[in-house]
Design a protein around this motif. Structure first.
Motif, PDB file in Angstrom:
ATOM      1  N   ILE A   1       0.842  -1.193   0.000  1.00 18.74           N
ATOM      2  CA  ILE A   1       0.000   0.000   0.000  1.00 18.74           C
ATOM      3  C   ILE A   1       0.882   1.248   0.000  1.00 18.74           C
ATOM      4  N   ASP A   2       0.520   2.172  -0.845  1.00 18.80           N
ATOM      5  CA  ASP A   2       1.296   3.406  -0.969  1.00 18.80           C
ATOM      6  C   ASP A   2       0.879   4.375   0.135  1.00 18.80           C
ATOM      7  N   GLN A   3       1.597   4.287   1.253  1.00 18.33           N
ATOM      8  CA  GLN A   3       1.199   5.103   2.405  1.00 18.33           C
ATOM      9  C   GLN A   3       1.526   6.573   2.212  1.00 18.33           C
ATOM     10  N   ALA A   4       2.590   6.834   1.491  1.00 14.34           N
ATOM     11  CA  ALA A   4       2.952   8.237   1.251  1.00 14.34           C
ATOM     12  C   ALA A   4       1.852   8.926   0.449  1.00 14.34           C
ATOM     13  N   ASP A   5       1.345   8.224  -0.535  1.00 12.97           N
ATOM     14  CA  ASP A   5       0.277   8.805  -1.348  1.00 12.97           C
ATOM     15  C   ASP A   5      -0.992   8.990  -0.536  1.00 12.97           C
TER      16      ASP A   5
END
Lengths: 466, 444, 466, 444
Positions: free
Chosen positions: C443-447
């Protein structure tokens, strides 16, 4: 995902005789069982549970099984510690339990249009056995020696087996071309040997036996009794009663109609209702109001057939059934049958396989035609649903007997239909190699039966030594 | 719970989806779908009001509160042992509780494996190689064993021999089950609480096809001559069936070593709390009867990937395939209780089960000794070793039982001069209280 | 497997004001919420549960979190309806609850070597806050104006945040090369401004602070107090007590040490123990035996700091903790720390990544060296285990802080080690693209943080409109 | 449960595996692994015997049975509503109960989605676009909101303004939380149970950075001028915080429409049974404060396959990343209670929640009317609409409360002349009993 057997984890062998106060010749020398800690067991059974389909996982449209939602609140009432009493308690000291049994006898009698009900049989088949035993006692009491029970070809296997267990010859009755009892054939089949006709209504393809009054007359005129198999009662709740149709004896499958959980195969309960004429033959004991109006008492019906269970039956199941009826009331029961029947008809409409007969009540039998119904079912597993009952009843070739129950929503039925229809469009090879997305791939049941290994003792040491 | 819904709260239909579905089916209302002739339609009412979940729970709580709060020293086939909380917790997971028979093994491996493990535990406990995955209770298991004898024994014998003292629930169920066969039931007597061997030898002849003995007996006596009983049966080519229970089997010599062909009994003594007589029928037998076994069997096999997998097996014995030629009419069984029993056995382990069983002997011995010290009380009545329970001789048994009840204790009344008491881990802590109450009641 | 949001299923909008007895201007005009039946909700939450790791799913070796097995029997005691009372009840009418609180105060005081304990703080961090507030009150009562709290660099983030919340300047203390408190640096850091030193022992890489007596002397000589962060107390149960080491104040994380379930993030409880000198500052109310020996009473400590929770804290958690201690007894507590420490050392031995420092108590920090520890963790997901806490504490580069607890068996630890070692052998690309066998892929947590969407209202209509 | 094990029953070690592990580590016994100097080692005993599971359950059952069995008409911030059995059933699934913070979102999507749904429900109920996934309780939520005001308000104001009547638990917690900041707490008075607007206007000036108002108030009065209070706060650039609870929000005008910048309160009123004061702090705010919110937030994002996925987000606000510059020190929170609350809200649905809330108004109105009919009783004391509860004027409140207690009822005593009673679905059925008891007690 593979979970080792308990025996493949830690085990222990002890000598129970060592240190026992019993003489050595009375005790065993060895007891070898898994010996695991609580955290390990918690994980073992949690993992096993994750490899099991259930009503709370998704649709479970097994025809004739009525896999409806099992309300959680019935867990609470079944766990009441005050109800956890021993069956040999003096009845005066367990008035609460007797009150519940009496109440349930009454609810079931009303719902079935019967005069008296026993709650003792621990399952539907046990109810059939109790009911047929009552019929036998009735005929015997009349000095009437009858040797045959008539069963429609489309009936549940338990009907045949029960009649045989009770010592009757089974006369199989063909269906007419509409899928219902062929009244002419019935007229030909009845005789002075006819002890009873066992009938499910609606029948196992969801058709109401419209000629039920005529059927009853034929059987009664021959001196036989009419037995109602309650497996499909969910279709009629509040709308028709076996007693009003002329049935003399019936059983209720409370785990079907009254939403008690099926527990991976049981326990269920199979109470039996009878007309007033037969009440004196019911199993003992029964519950009634005490003559002084002070509470409840047990009594033995005058010509009771005796017992069909060591004690009083599957108490925890009966409690849940009572709670369910008490919760729904007239309105809820009526709505349950309305939605169960609506769901079956809606789904039958949406399924692209042929669906012979109709109009349907709670279930319908689609046919997979030139496809193997069992293969279609395996393929449906890959689409994330539980398939219907397959290859039964035989009157529909390659039958897929489908009973969605009232617990499914429109969108859930649409998903089910999509699974049917996707399988219908798949190639034969895709069907034959299915399933591929399940915990286990297709299991070779024929081989398992040819080479039965029924315990971990019968297996080798290593998990892949299968 | 949804505030404004009508009808059953357990159908998910909204007004909108109901309308859509009715339209798809082509009717205006559900009533049109019912093909019920007017003459048999029901338009009455049951008069049951709908109630909230909370009302139902409250009503039933009130109902059950009307049971008297007594400490039970009761047994005779239905036993209370403490069931660990984890058994409740795990067995009530909906994946187990709300599933059904494993017709599709590929998505029911979990329950199948648990039942396979249950069968394996019974194999260990009984010493017999085949165990099914449940009968309803001990009574129906005993009766099914008699029908098995009818199928498997080559003798012309048609007599089923059981103890005179057999509990009524078992005897009457047996009578009903054999009523449709050519079998008939006869009895043999006990001598001081266990099998009267001489009398048994006198009774057993060519006409006998089935001998049933209990260990422990209904009054808790441990049968000292079980192997001899087995020999008597074997010498006459009768099927030898032993009745026991899952706790006793953890300590007593395994029935197979006494020649048992079949073992039946109560397995719900573990896993199931005191449940007003609800049970779990244990059924194990020799390999040669495999294809005549009643009930469900789980076997190990292989899936298409070559992995071990479990499945219901030998289903051609069963009613849904073989109809009137099935080995039994049983369909719905006690699978969930078997799951709980297996969990409880697993939590105890070998050492825990052996200890629990040994305590059943010691507690009975100690309670009997305490009662025997009282004037006018003989305990145990039979000069035998006992398991969990024993008969007690007193002057006026109904009066003593009534006095005990006033003091908060429930015991069995066998006849005018005999009581029976049963002690397990659940009530062992109340032993002194029971003895004191006995002393008060009998000190007249 | 995807499960739609409740809002993507059936919903309903109502006007609560319509038909209300309240004037229209006091009521809302619209309330729009999911409106689903019980069967649908049962399936929704059952499916969500199936997408969630837990202690009963497998090893959960989050360093500093003590994810031990949570015994089921504590569910039973927590559900006792007699204990479900309102906090404003007259104390004379809730003697049972007070008895439990008093008993737990005593158990905890004994286990920590403390003189008095408050059970009010609802979590570990809340305990820290309560403890530091007590320290502040103590100094203020002494007319002592102190502005600094010293915290080792390796301490839990809560220590820093708590000190700041209480208004203190945080003085960060470096570790020595053995991974422990640098006593010389401590001597340099303390001053008349030092209110307290907050310390975890064993520390966050599992090392016991062997110089604890010297540390205590340094802090006490400077007029400061010694605060014990109880997160790692599981390592010392029955073997060492903070009070005996010179700590003046401590909190207990009962959801860690005393096995209460972590509930997906809470609730926990963070009782605080203090020496006799500080007891008068504890939050109010406290429980004590009534002076007449007749039961228990509430009282306010003389110079109480007041309250840190609206009522009495997380009662249901406290009940479970009491039950756990009551079950284990001395013997069980001693064995818990023995096995927790054995497990950590055994696993450290088996893991092929470098593990600096030692000897370890309940946890150790392996380093993934030139690999990204977070990537290694993601890859471990594919091997069917929960990975350790990553990238913390910073004193170990690319740290993988691993605390197996006593609940893991040897074979489970071997599985865990195998997962570590398999990830160690995998390519960087395999690590970076992991996991692939989980419900969701990486999962792209930064996004998600750049474009926060925190409610279904913030999403579009369709499920794939993400 | 394993019969012969020693030490903790919750470690799976056998003698054999322990020996293997010790050998692998290179020591003879666990004690060698402890690096504890003798001087601080503990070799004493706590004197706590090990007990069986059954003994512990029995002991605690006995302990709790010492609570008096009273029907509670108690509220003031802690409320009992009936919690459906399904909430217990589903929330106690071990996958939920025994998991922890979702540091690895790929294997914790289930709990993350449930918390995301909880946040969404609070967004609907409060009218504010951001809700966190839990604070400890209403008191700590209120206090965290004050600290938020300190961070986000540009004014030089340092006064936090709260009602004089604020419940002590909230006030004292607030005092402690702001003690480390530059804030100080001051109060404004109530007029007949709700905000005294004139007095409030007098008190609010540049020095005020935070105004807190409750709706309903601690005595259950529905605030009629909430929007005006909000205007007063806004006019002075103070952050306006409204305290409420999850049931009241289902009926009362959403706080956002009255200008609330933050909404705090008790959310455990649904999902959590009466639990001796344990709670769930509701916290919602305007979007502009997003990066200053205390506690955990779940956001929707995407996984590598482009599917929607949930994750904890904006974690740089939190203590484990930002240490002393975190927005709060909170770590372990009330996630499981939030799960239960979401389940309960979902079971009620919009119509069920609105109905339940309306019943809170009607039940309070009806009970007040019944009590007001009694001589010497004034109910409600304040001439306002009420939600669930209201103050009651009597001659001698402690004596009346004592009399009610003797008759089985618990109520609040506010002062010598004032009681408070709270009625929900749980005790509404006991209303007549309470009124009758009041009549007896006050008829002197």
């Amino acid at each position: 995902r593979y979970e080792p057997l308990l025996s493949e984890k830690d085990g222990k062998e002890v000598d129970p005789g060592e240190g026992s106060v019993l003489p050595d010749d009375l005790t065993r020398d060895s007891l070898e069982l898994p010996e695991l800690s609580e955290p390990e067991l918690a994980r073992h059974y949690t993992r096993l549970s994750q490899m099991n389909w259930s009503v709370e996982a998704g649709p479970y449209p097994l025809g004739s099984c009525t896999m409806k939602y099992n309300p959680s609140f019935t867990d609470v009432v079944a766990a009441d510690p005050n109800a956890a009493v021993h069956p040999d308690r003096d009845p005066a000291t367990v008035q609460g339990n007797l009150e519940l049994l009496h109440g349930l006898q009454g609810y079931l009698a009303d719902i079935g249009g019967m005069d008296a009900v026993t709650l003792q049989p621990p399952a539907g088949a046990a109810g059939e056995f109790a009911g047929i035993t009552v019929a036998k006692a009735y005929h015997e009491a009349n000095g009437d020696d009858r040797s045959e029970v008539i069963v429609p070809a489309s009936a549940h296997g338990t009907n045949f087996a029960t009649a045989a267990m009770a010592g009757y010859d089974v006369v199989e009755l063909p269906s007419d071309e509409d899928g219902r009892v062929d009244v002419e054939a019935l007229e030909a089949a009845v005789s002075e040997d006819t002890a009873a006709l066992m009938l499910t209504n609606p029948n196992t393809v969801g058709l109401f036996e419209r000629d039920i009054e005529e059927i009853a007359t034929v059987v009664h005129d021959a001196g036989g009794l009419l037995y109602y198999d309650g497996a499909n009662l969910n279709a009629l709740l509040g709308r028709a009663r076996p007693g009003d149709m002329g049935f003399d004896i019936m059983h209720y499958n409370v785990h079907k109609t009254f939403a008690t959980p099926h527990g991976g195969g049981g326990p269920g309960a199979g109470p039996v209702g009878v007309t007033g004429e037969l009440a004196e033959f019911l199993p003992r004991p029964q519950v009634r109001e005490a003559p002084d109006g002070d509470g409840y008492e047990l009594f033995d019906p005058e010509r009771s057939v005796g017992k069909v269970h060591g004690f009083l039956g599957n108490w925890l199941v009966l409690v849940r059934a009572y709670a369910y009826i008490h919760r729904l009331g007239d309105q809820g029961l009526l709505d349950a049958s309305a939605k169960a029947v609506l769901n079956a008809n809606y789904l039958a409409e949406r399924v692209e396989f042929d669906v012979p007969y109709g109009p349907f009540h709670h279930e319908f039998a689609a046919t997979s035609g030139d496809r193997d119904a069992a293969d279609v079912a395996k393929r449906m597993l890959d689409y994330g649903v539980h398939p219907p009952t397959t290859k039964w009843p035989e009157m529909v070739p390659e039958a897929m007997l489908t009973e969605p129950t009232e617990a499914e929503s429109k969108s859930s039925l649409d998903d089910l239909a999509a699974a049917f229809n996707a399988a219908a469009a798949d190639s034969v090879e895709e069907l034959e190699t299915a399933p591929s997305k399940t915990t286990a791939r297709r299991i070779d049941q024929a081989d398992a039966a040819r080479n039965p290994r029924l315990s971990w003792q019968a297996l080798g040491e290593s998990p892949d030594d299968s | 719970m949804s505030g404004r819904s009508e009808g059953t709260p357990f159908a998910p239909h909204t007004a909108e989806t109901t309308a859509e579905m009715l339209a798809a089916v082509g009717v205006d209302e559900e009533a049109e779908l019912f093909d019920i002739p007017d003459a048999v339609a029901f338009d009455g009412e049951f008069g049951i009001p709908a109630r909230s979940e909370r009302e139902v729970i409250g009503d039933l709580r009130d109902t059950f509160a009307r049971n008297d709060d007594l400490t039970e020293f009761l047994g005779r086939g239905h036993y209370g042992h403490y069931v660990p909380a984890l058994v409740d917790d795990l067995s009530s997971r909906s994946e187990f509780l709300t599933s059904y028979t494993q017709y599709q093994p590929e998505i029911t491996q979990g329950f199948l494996q648990a039942l396979f493990e249950y069968q394996s535990m019974l194999v260990e406990l009984t010493g017999l190689p085949v165990a099914n995955c449940s009968m309803y209770d001990a009574a129906t298991a005993l009766a099914e064993a008699a029908l098995l004898a009818d199928r498997v024994r080559s003798t012309s014998g048609e007599t089923v021999l059981v103890p005179e003292d057999l509990r009524d629930g078992k005897r009457s169920t047996l009578d009903n089950y054999v009523d449709g066969s050519s079998l008939s039931v006869a009895t043999y007597p006990y001598d001081d609480g266990v099998v009267d061997l001489d009398a048994l030898r006198d009774r057993v002849d060519d006409d006998v096809c089935y001998v049933y003995a209990e260990n422990p007996t209904v009054t808790g006596a441990i049968e000292e001559n079980l192997a001899t009983v087995g020999d008597v049966a074997a010498d006459n080519d009768a099927l030898f069936c032993v009745g026991s229970d899952v706790v006793a089997l953890g300590l007593l010599r395994e029935p197979a070593s006494a020649g048992a062909d079949v073992v039946v009994g109560e397995a719900g003594a573990l896993g199931l709390p005191t449940a007003y007589g609800m049970g779990l029928g244990l059924f194990a037998c020799r390999e040669e009867y495999l294809r005549q076994v009643p009930g469900r069997l789980v076997g190990a096999g292989e899936d298409a990937a070559g992995m071990r997998a479990y499945t219901l097996t030998l289903q051609t014995r069963e009613q849904h395939i073989r109809k009137e030629r099935a080995t039994s009419n049983i369909c719905t069984n006690q699978a969930w209780v078997a799951l709980r029993t297996a969990m409880h056995v697993a939590m105890l382990g070998a050492s825990g089960l052996a200890d629990l069983a040994e305590d059943c002997v010691r507690n009975a011995r100690d309670l009997a000794a305490d009662l025997d010290d009282l004037d006018g009380v003989t305990a145990p009545l039979h000069d035998r070793h006992h398991f969990r329970e024993f008969a007690v001789g007193v002057d006026d048994a109904p009066a003593v039982a009534a006095g005990l009840r006033e003091r908060g204790y429930a015991v069995h009344v066998l006849d005018d001069g005999t009581l029976q008491v049963c002690v397990t881990d659940l009530n062992a802590g109340e032993r002194d209280g029971l003895v004191a109450a006995f002393a008060e009641v009998t000190d007249r």
